[in-house]
Design a protein around this motif. Sequence first.
Motif, PDB file in Angstrom:
ATOM      1  N   THR A   3       0.867  -1.181   0.000  1.00 49.61           N
ATOM      2  CA  THR A   3       0.000   0.000   0.000  1.00 49.61           C
ATOM      3  C   THR A   3       0.903   1.230   0.000  1.00 49.61           C
ATOM      4  OG1 THR A   3      -1.583  -1.209   1.358  1.00 49.61           O
ATOM      5  CG2 THR A   3      -1.910   1.148   1.212  1.00 49.61           C
ATOM      6  N   TYR A   4       0.504   2.246  -0.754  1.00 48.42           N
ATOM      7  CA  TYR A   4       1.251   3.492  -0.781  1.00 48.42           C
ATOM      8  C   TYR A   4       0.248   4.632  -0.888  1.00 48.42           C
ATOM      9  CZ  TYR A   4       4.822   6.909  -1.987  1.00 48.42           C
ATOM     10  OH  TYR A   4       5.661   8.006  -1.976  1.00 48.42           O
ATOM     11  N   LYS A   5       0.303   5.564   0.072  1.00 44.05           N
ATOM     12  CA  LYS A   5      -0.641   6.690   0.144  1.00 44.05           C
ATOM     13  C   LYS A   5      -2.085   6.198   0.069  1.00 44.05           C
ATOM     14  CE  LYS A   5       2.217  10.548  -0.889  1.00 44.05           C
ATOM     15  NZ  LYS A   5       2.458  11.776  -1.629  1.00 44.05           N
ATOM     16  N   GLY A   6      -2.351   5.084   0.754  1.00 43.02           N
ATOM     17  CA  GLY A   6      -3.701   4.542   0.796  1.00 43.02           C
ATOM     18  C   GLY A   6      -4.090   3.693  -0.405  1.00 43.02           C
ATOM     19  N   CYS A   7      -3.259   3.687  -1.435  1.00 43.79           N
ATOM     20  CA  CYS A   7      -3.562   2.935  -2.659  1.00 43.79           C
ATOM     21  C   CYS A   7      -3.074   1.493  -2.527  1.00 43.79           C
ATOM     22  CB  CYS A   7      -2.890   3.568  -3.870  1.00 43.79           C
ATOM     23  SG  CYS A   7      -3.366   5.285  -4.160  1.00 43.79           S
ATOM     24  N   LYS A   8      -3.970   0.555  -2.763  1.00 42.68           N
ATOM     25  CA  LYS A   8      -3.599  -0.860  -2.680  1.00 42.68           C
ATOM     26  C   LYS A   8      -2.884  -1.292  -3.950  1.00 42.68           C
ATOM     27  CE  LYS A   8      -7.665  -2.068   0.079  1.00 42.68           C
ATOM     28  NZ  LYS A   8      -8.472  -0.853  -0.190  1.00 42.68           N
ATOM     29  N   ILE A   9      -1.772  -1.996  -3.761  1.00 43.63           N
ATOM     30  CA  ILE A   9      -0.988  -2.516  -4.885  1.00 43.63           C
ATOM     31  C   ILE A   9      -0.695  -3.989  -4.589  1.00 43.63           C
ATOM     32  CG2 ILE A   9       1.090  -2.188  -6.308  1.00 43.63           C
ATOM     33  CD1 ILE A   9       1.246   0.680  -4.955  1.00 43.63           C
ATOM     34  N   ILE A  17       1.253   0.242 -16.069  1.00 44.37           N
ATOM     35  CA  ILE A  17       1.317   1.445 -15.228  1.00 44.37           C
ATOM     36  C   ILE A  17       0.643   2.642 -15.896  1.00 44.37           C
ATOM     37  CG2 ILE A  17       2.847   3.073 -14.018  1.00 44.37           C
ATOM     38  CD1 ILE A  17       3.134   0.336 -12.778  1.00 44.37           C
ATOM     39  N   ASP A  18       0.935   2.875 -17.169  1.00 43.98           N
ATOM     40  CA  ASP A  18       0.393   4.057 -17.855  1.00 43.98           C
ATOM     41  C   ASP A  18      -1.130   4.096 -17.828  1.00 43.98           C
ATOM     42  OD1 ASP A  18       2.924   4.914 -18.409  1.00 43.98           O
ATOM     43  OD2 ASP A  18       2.967   4.108 -20.453  1.00 43.98           O
ATOM     44  N   ASN A  19      -1.750   2.932 -18.018  1.00 37.19           N
ATOM     45  CA  ASN A  19      -3.211   2.883 -18.078  1.00 37.19           C
ATOM     46  C   ASN A  19      -3.855   2.432 -16.776  1.00 37.19           C
ATOM     47  OD1 ASN A  19      -3.695   3.610 -20.954  1.00 37.19           O
ATOM     48  ND2 ASN A  19      -2.341   1.866 -21.253  1.00 37.19           N
ATOM     49  N   GLN A  20      -3.019   2.078 -15.782  1.00 41.07           N
ATOM     50  CA  GLN A  20      -3.513   1.636 -14.475  1.00 41.07           C
ATOM     51  C   GLN A  20      -4.483   0.454 -14.610  1.00 41.07           C
ATOM     52  OE1 GLN A  20      -2.440   2.353 -11.375  1.00 41.07           O
ATOM     53  NE2 GLN A  20      -0.813   3.411 -12.436  1.00 41.07           N
ATOM     54  N   VAL A  21      -3.996  -0.587 -15.279  1.00 46.43           N
ATOM     55  CA  VAL A  21      -4.744  -1.830 -15.480  1.00 46.43           C
ATOM     56  C   VAL A  21      -3.928  -2.965 -14.880  1.00 46.43           C
ATOM     57  CG1 VAL A  21      -5.725  -3.396 -17.222  1.00 46.43           C
ATOM     58  CG2 VAL A  21      -5.732  -0.920 -17.619  1.00 46.43           C
ATOM     59  N   VAL A 128       9.439  -4.175  -8.918  1.00 41.47           N
ATOM     60  CA  VAL A 128       9.511  -3.166  -9.986  1.00 41.47           C
ATOM     61  C   VAL A 128       8.159  -2.472 -10.121  1.00 41.47           C
ATOM     62  CG1 VAL A 128       9.866  -2.805 -12.471  1.00 41.47           C
ATOM     63  CG2 VAL A 128      11.300  -4.428 -11.230  1.00 41.47           C
ATOM     64  N   ALA A 129       7.094  -3.276 -10.094  1.00 40.42           N
ATOM     65  CA  ALA A 129       5.744  -2.716 -10.211  1.00 40.42           C
ATOM     66  C   ALA A 129       5.463  -1.763  -9.049  1.00 40.42           C
ATOM     67  CB  ALA A 129       4.711  -3.839 -10.235  1.00 40.42           C
ATOM     68  N   PHE A 130       5.839  -2.169  -7.842  1.00 39.18           N
ATOM     69  CA  PHE A 130       5.585  -1.339  -6.663  1.00 39.18           C
ATOM     70  C   PHE A 130       6.313   0.006  -6.788  1.00 39.18           C
ATOM     71  CE2 PHE A 130       5.810  -0.057  -2.177  1.00 39.18           C
ATOM     72  CZ  PHE A 130       4.471  -0.189  -1.832  1.00 39.18           C
ATOM     73  N   GLU A 131       7.575  -0.034  -7.211  1.00 35.67           N
ATOM     74  CA  GLU A 131       8.349   1.209  -7.380  1.00 35.67           C
ATOM     75  C   GLU A 131       7.731   2.099  -8.449  1.00 35.67           C
ATOM     76  OE1 GLU A 131      10.717   2.433  -5.415  1.00 35.67           O
ATOM     77  OE2 GLU A 131      10.274   0.633  -4.235  1.00 35.67           O
ATOM     78  N   LYS A 132       7.334   1.503  -9.573  1.00 35.98           N
ATOM     79  CA  LYS A 132       6.739   2.279 -10.671  1.00 35.98           C
ATOM     80  C   LYS A 132       5.390   2.876 -10.245  1.00 35.98           C
ATOM     81  CE  LYS A 132       9.350   1.022 -14.483  1.00 35.98           C
ATOM     82  NZ  LYS A 132      10.413   1.990 -14.708  1.00 35.98           N
ATOM     83  N   MET A 133       4.632   2.125  -9.454  1.00 33.29           N
ATOM     84  CA  MET A 133       3.356   2.637  -8.941  1.00 33.29           C
ATOM     85  C   MET A 133       3.593   3.826  -8.021  1.00 33.29           C
ATOM     86  SD  MET A 133       0.617   1.255 -10.023  1.00 33.29           S
ATOM     87  CE  MET A 133      -0.319  -0.226 -10.341  1.00 33.29           C
ATOM     88  N   LYS A 134       4.594   3.722  -7.149  1.00 35.87           N
ATOM     89  CA  LYS A 134       4.915   4.835  -6.245  1.00 35.87           C
ATOM     90  C   LYS A 134       5.271   6.077  -7.057  1.00 35.87           C
ATOM     91  CE  LYS A 134       7.839   3.913  -2.883  1.00 35.87           C
ATOM     92  NZ  LYS A 134       8.831   3.193  -2.043  1.00 35.87           N
ATOM     93  N   GLU A 135       6.078   5.902  -8.105  1.00 31.15           N
ATOM     94  CA  GLU A 135       6.459   7.031  -8.973  1.00 31.15           C
ATOM     95  C   GLU A 135       5.213   7.650  -9.603  1.00 31.15           C
ATOM     96  OE1 GLU A 135       9.287   5.598 -11.895  1.00 31.15           O
ATOM     97  OE2 GLU A 135      10.616   4.854 -10.308  1.00 31.15           O
ATOM     98  N   TYR A 136       4.327   6.793 -10.096  1.00 31.56           N
ATOM     99  CA  TYR A 136       3.094   7.259 -10.752  1.00 31.56           C
ATOM    100  C   TYR A 136       2.231   8.042  -9.758  1.00 31.56           C
ATOM    101  CZ  TYR A 136      -1.265   7.096 -13.448  1.00 31.56           C
ATOM    102  OH  TYR A 136      -2.406   7.433 -14.126  1.00 31.56           O
ATOM    103  N   ILE A 137       2.058   7.505  -8.551  1.00 31.39           N
ATOM    104  CA  ILE A 137       1.253   8.151  -7.503  1.00 31.39           C
ATOM    105  C   ILE A 137       1.816   9.530  -7.183  1.00 31.39           C
ATOM    106  CG2 ILE A 137       0.666   8.019  -5.034  1.00 31.39           C
ATOM    107  CD1 ILE A 137       0.459   4.892  -5.504  1.00 31.39           C
TER     108      ILE A 137
END
Length: 146
Positions: A3-9, A17-21, A128-137
């Motif tokens: 979880t990052y900033k309340g967002c479940k991953i 990542i770009d389309n959040q799918v 990798v996904a978790f890091e990329k999600m954090k960057e996106y957030i």
Amino acid sequence: MGTYKGCKIPEGLYYDIDNQVWYELRQDGLVRVGATDIGQTRAGKMVNVRIKPPGKHVPKGKPIASLESGKWTGPIPAVIEGEIVERNERLFDEPELINEDPYGEGWIAIIKPTNLERDLKDLVTGDVAFEKMKEYIEREGVECKG
């Protein structure tokens, strides 16, 4: 589950990542597809969902589904090409399931992949996904309700 900033991953999923799918590889060889917590948060309350019918082949890059909220309409593009095997019929009456349970009851479709090995190269998973999600957030200034 990360979880990052309340967002479940959730771990164990593949992400566009770009389309959040998200894509879940099932043991039967099929792939379940849905919108991420981040994606549904940014879109807001879903009001309408269109999903391609079972039996339809969706080429890579073409939409599996189209989601509509009060402030946003957008496609769920197929990073994993394949044939729609099943679609979540409940979403036609209850599109808000995508907001309430994006990784569970709010799944969108199940596809039979055409060339999974090729397509997985275009998705990220694990750390990798978790890091990329954090960057996106951070980049998009997203804050999920958690």
